[in-house]
Design an enzyme around this catalytic site. Structure first.
Site, mmCIF file in Angstrom:
data_model
loop_
_atom_site.group_PDB
_atom_site.id
_atom_site.type_symbol
_atom_site.label_atom_id
_atom_site.label_comp_id
_atom_site.label_asym_id
_atom_site.label_seq_id
_atom_site.Cartn_x
_atom_site.Cartn_y
_atom_site.Cartn_z
ATOM 1 N N ARG A 303 33.302 98.983 49.864
ATOM 2 C CA ARG A 303 32.375 99.417 48.807
ATOM 3 C C ARG A 303 32.950 100.546 47.936
ATOM 4 O O ARG A 303 32.212 101.318 47.343
ATOM 5 C CB ARG A 303 31.025 99.834 49.391
ATOM 6 N N LYS A 325 36.877 99.416 33.407
ATOM 7 C CA LYS A 325 36.672 97.971 33.512
ATOM 8 C C LYS A 325 37.713 97.384 34.449
ATOM 9 O O LYS A 325 38.913 97.597 34.285
ATOM 10 C CB LYS A 325 36.793 97.296 32.141
ATOM 11 N N GLU A 367 46.942 96.967 20.346
ATOM 12 C CA GLU A 367 45.747 97.716 20.738
ATOM 13 C C GLU A 367 45.670 99.048 19.999
ATOM 14 O O GLU A 367 44.581 99.552 19.702
ATOM 15 C CB GLU A 367 45.729 97.937 22.251
ATOM 16 N N LYS A 416 39.509 106.351 23.159
ATOM 17 C CA LYS A 416 38.779 105.425 24.030
ATOM 18 C C LYS A 416 37.823 106.177 24.946
ATOM 19 O O LYS A 416 36.700 105.732 25.198
ATOM 20 C CB LYS A 416 39.745 104.581 24.851
ATOM 21 N N GLU A 426 28.865 99.391 28.177
ATOM 22 C CA GLU A 426 28.941 98.496 27.028
ATOM 23 C C GLU A 426 27.568 98.016 26.576
ATOM 24 O O GLU A 426 27.365 96.841 26.257
ATOM 25 C CB GLU A 426 29.856 97.309 27.344
ATOM 26 N N ARG A 430 30.275 101.073 22.996
ATOM 27 C CA ARG A 430 31.519 100.571 23.602
ATOM 28 C C ARG A 430 31.882 99.176 23.108
ATOM 29 O O ARG A 430 33.044 98.768 23.200
ATOM 30 C CB ARG A 430 31.406 100.596 25.133
ATOM 31 N N ASN A 434 35.800 96.005 21.369
ATOM 32 C CA ASN A 434 36.108 94.568 21.359
ATOM 33 C C ASN A 434 36.522 94.071 19.975
ATOM 34 O O ASN A 434 36.578 92.850 19.757
ATOM 35 C CB ASN A 434 34.895 93.778 21.856
ATOM 36 N N HIS A 437 38.682 91.085 19.748
ATOM 37 C CA HIS A 437 38.710 90.468 21.070
ATOM 38 C C HIS A 437 37.828 89.229 21.184
ATOM 39 O O HIS A 437 38.063 88.400 22.071
ATOM 40 C CB HIS A 437 38.292 91.482 22.136
ATOM 41 N N HIS A 441 40.191 86.817 22.731
ATOM 42 C CA HIS A 441 40.098 86.368 24.118
ATOM 43 C C HIS A 441 40.064 84.848 24.205
ATOM 44 O O HIS A 441 40.648 84.254 25.121
ATOM 45 C CB HIS A 441 38.842 86.953 24.778
ATOM 46 N N HIS A 452 48.101 89.227 25.557
ATOM 47 C CA HIS A 452 46.793 89.754 25.160
ATOM 48 C C HIS A 452 46.838 90.391 23.774
ATOM 49 O O HIS A 452 46.006 90.091 22.911
ATOM 50 C CB HIS A 452 46.326 90.777 26.199
#
Length: 548
Positions: A303, A325, A367, A416, A426, A430, A434, A437, A441, A452
């Site tokens: 956990r 993330k 990026e 960031k 998000e 946030r 993207n 993206h 993606h 990427h």
């Protein structure tokens, strides 16, 4: 230089209040005393505040005073002895700051407190009440020791003059700053605190930084890309070993294929079979794939265990290692299985980038271009800094001087971090991260032929064209972004079929009630979130950039 604040922590009698103005004078800073700020707010002494309102009220006021001090720059802050007990105080103290622990033997501290009372009979020292103040002080030390050990410096004040101590601290924190051992930022979010470092040479210091963050940790479990481990595994292992960790290392296959439940399961078998404990630390050594995979495993094993993100690609340094993330891919799409899990420690050393091939460097620069297009919206600044800097750099690609690159990485990390700090999960701001993206993606997942950053570059070209088509930006902005991406030799056209891209697009994890979320540019550094973009318009711009 990163340093903006210095915090003095330690038990009562360690000299925080007395040393703060002397140290501030040497640094050209101002001195702030948190206890004095709290007393000024209430108009009464600390013992009176405790007696009248109780410790919870005092601690809340202390937290507020420290937060206010942390919004100032060029300050030396003397904290109260118990300030280290509150995780919120650590989050406030960390960004661009040096934390100095002042210590002495408990008997010496008691002697100082008694001398202070003799010099100022009206002064009250609650620790001196009762029959055995030394035992109470030693008990406090044992309870707080693991917190004080997280400081950047520990200075024994026994037998030293105040002037000598002030100079010693000034010299040592200046050396820390020059070595990059001051965090460029720190994220304090509901899921934890993440300290972010960026400087040349930090690979050799990662064990020291990890030991500060986890004073009691026993083992470090290093998960690395099979290409990265032969290059950087030995120095990382040496750094952790020198810091007192037992180190175990494992390589995973390079490439996006490792971001799978199967690979995660194999890593869990390795960790659990090896006897990982809650106090251990997982180290992600590699690019974004390893960072996502190792971060996901660290989030779910037992956990949650300690996590160090040690990115070795430009893309991971400026983007994927920051923000919490983690996850793996699914047959139906990219990053569909994962968790938000803040890495308590992120260490970016630009020296490791010299082994990257040009294509991987371009992957990271994409990026950075993304950040340049969202900067004003991300940070609330009126004019972009990053976009004109990139446009004025010749050549824009490559690495340049390590110090210049470190400053660029730090700027992107802070950008960031500002977004994640405002919206960790998000739910709002946030989403702007993207940019490029949504379509990117889908292009990436349609065969994984593009890296990427390459896919995101195509996604940014499409997003700018969408924005122009919808009347959100002028053609000059489209051309300006295209020119920057062209200078980086990032793909101009998508060489593939539209239908598989469309299928992945409609399974995007950002779909809300069947509607795609788009981040579209309005001007330099400014973007807007839109959910009213017709799929026909998306297909039209996809065909503009080459989709068949």
């Amino acid at each position: 230089m990163i340093l903006e604040r210095v915090y003095l922590i330690g038990l009562s009698g360690s000299g925080k209040t007395t040393l703060a103005p002397l140290l501030a004078e040497r640094l050209g800073f101002e001195a702030v005393d948190i206890d004095a700020e709290v007393e000024r707010h209430f108009g009464r002494s600390i013992p009176d505040i405790f007696a009248a309102f109780g410790e919870p009220v005092f601690r809340a006021a202390e937290r507020d005073a420290l937060a206010q001090a942390s919004r100032r720059t060029r300050v030396v802050v003397a904290t109260g002895g118990g300030a280290v007990l509150d995780p919120a105080n650590w989050a406030a103290m960390r960004p661009r700051s040096a934390i100095v622990h002042l210590t002495a033997e408990p008997s010496v501290l008691i002697e100082r407190l008694e001398a202070a009372v003799r010099a100022t009979p009206m002064a009250e020292r609650p620790l001196l009440r009762g029959d055995d103040p030394l035992a109470r002080l030693e008990s406090l030390w044992q309870a707080r020791r693991h917190l004080y050990e997280q400081a950047d410096l520990t200075i024994d004040t026994t037998g030293k003059s105040l002037d000598a101590l002030a100079q010693e601290i000034a010299d040592q924190i200046t050396a820390l700053d020059r070595a990059g051992l001051i965090p460029v930022d720190s994220l304090g979010t509901p899921s934890g605190r993440s300290d972010l470092y960026a400087a040349p040479g930090l690979l050799a210091e990662v064990g020291t930084l990890a030991r500060r963050r986890w004073p009691k940790a026993r083992r470090a479990w290093v998960i690395a890309d099979e290409h990265v481990l032969p290059l950087w595994g030995a120095p990382v292992e040496g750094s952790f070993t020198q810091a007192g960790f037992d180190v175990t290392m494992r390589a995973v296959p390079a490439g996006e294929g490792s971001k799978s439940l199967q690979e995660a399961s194999a890593l869990l078998d390795w960790l659990l079979g090896g006897g990982i404990e809650r106090g251990d630390v997982v180290v992600a050594l590699g690019g974004g794939v390893v960072g996502d995979l190792a971060g996901f495993v660290a989030a779910i094993v037992l956990r949650g265990v300690g996590l160090v993100q040690l990115p070795t690609s430009l893309l991971a340094m400026v983007d994927s290692s920051v923000g919490g993330k983690t996850g793996v891919n699914h047959a139906l799409g990219k990053n569909l299985i994962g968790a938000f899990y803040q890495p308590p420690l992120v260490v970016a050393d630009p020296h490791v980038l010299r082994t990257l091939p040009p294509r991987d460097l371009r992957n990271g620069w994409a990026e950075i271009v993304k950040h340049s297009m969202i900067e004003c919206t991300a940070t609330g600044t009126p004019e972009p800094v990053l976009l004109p800097w990139l446009e004025g750099r010749t050549p824009v690609g490559g690495l340049g001087e390590p110090e210049e690159l470190a400053a660029l990485i730090a700027h992107n990390i802070r950008l960031k971090a500002a977004v994640v700090r405002a919206d960790e999960r998000e739910a709002g701001l946030r989403r702007i991260l993207n940019y490029g993206h949504t379509l990117g993606h889908a292009i990436e997942a349609a065969g994984y032929r593009y890296l990427h950053g390459e896919a995101v570059a195509l996604g940014m070209r499409a997003a700018a064209r969408l924005a122009h088509r919808l009347g959100l930006c002028d053609a000059d902005l489209v051309a300006r972004q295209d020119a920057l991406l062209d200078r980086l030799d990032l793909p101009r056209t998508y060489d593939g079929e539209w239908e598989p891209v469309r299928e992945h697009l409609l399974r995007d994890k950002k779909v809300v009630q069947g509607t795609l979320t788009w981040i579209l540019p309005e001007g330099p550094g400014r973007v807007v979130v839109r959910r009213d973009v017709p799929l026909e318009a998306v297909e039209a711009v996809a065909r503009e950039i080459g989709a068949r």
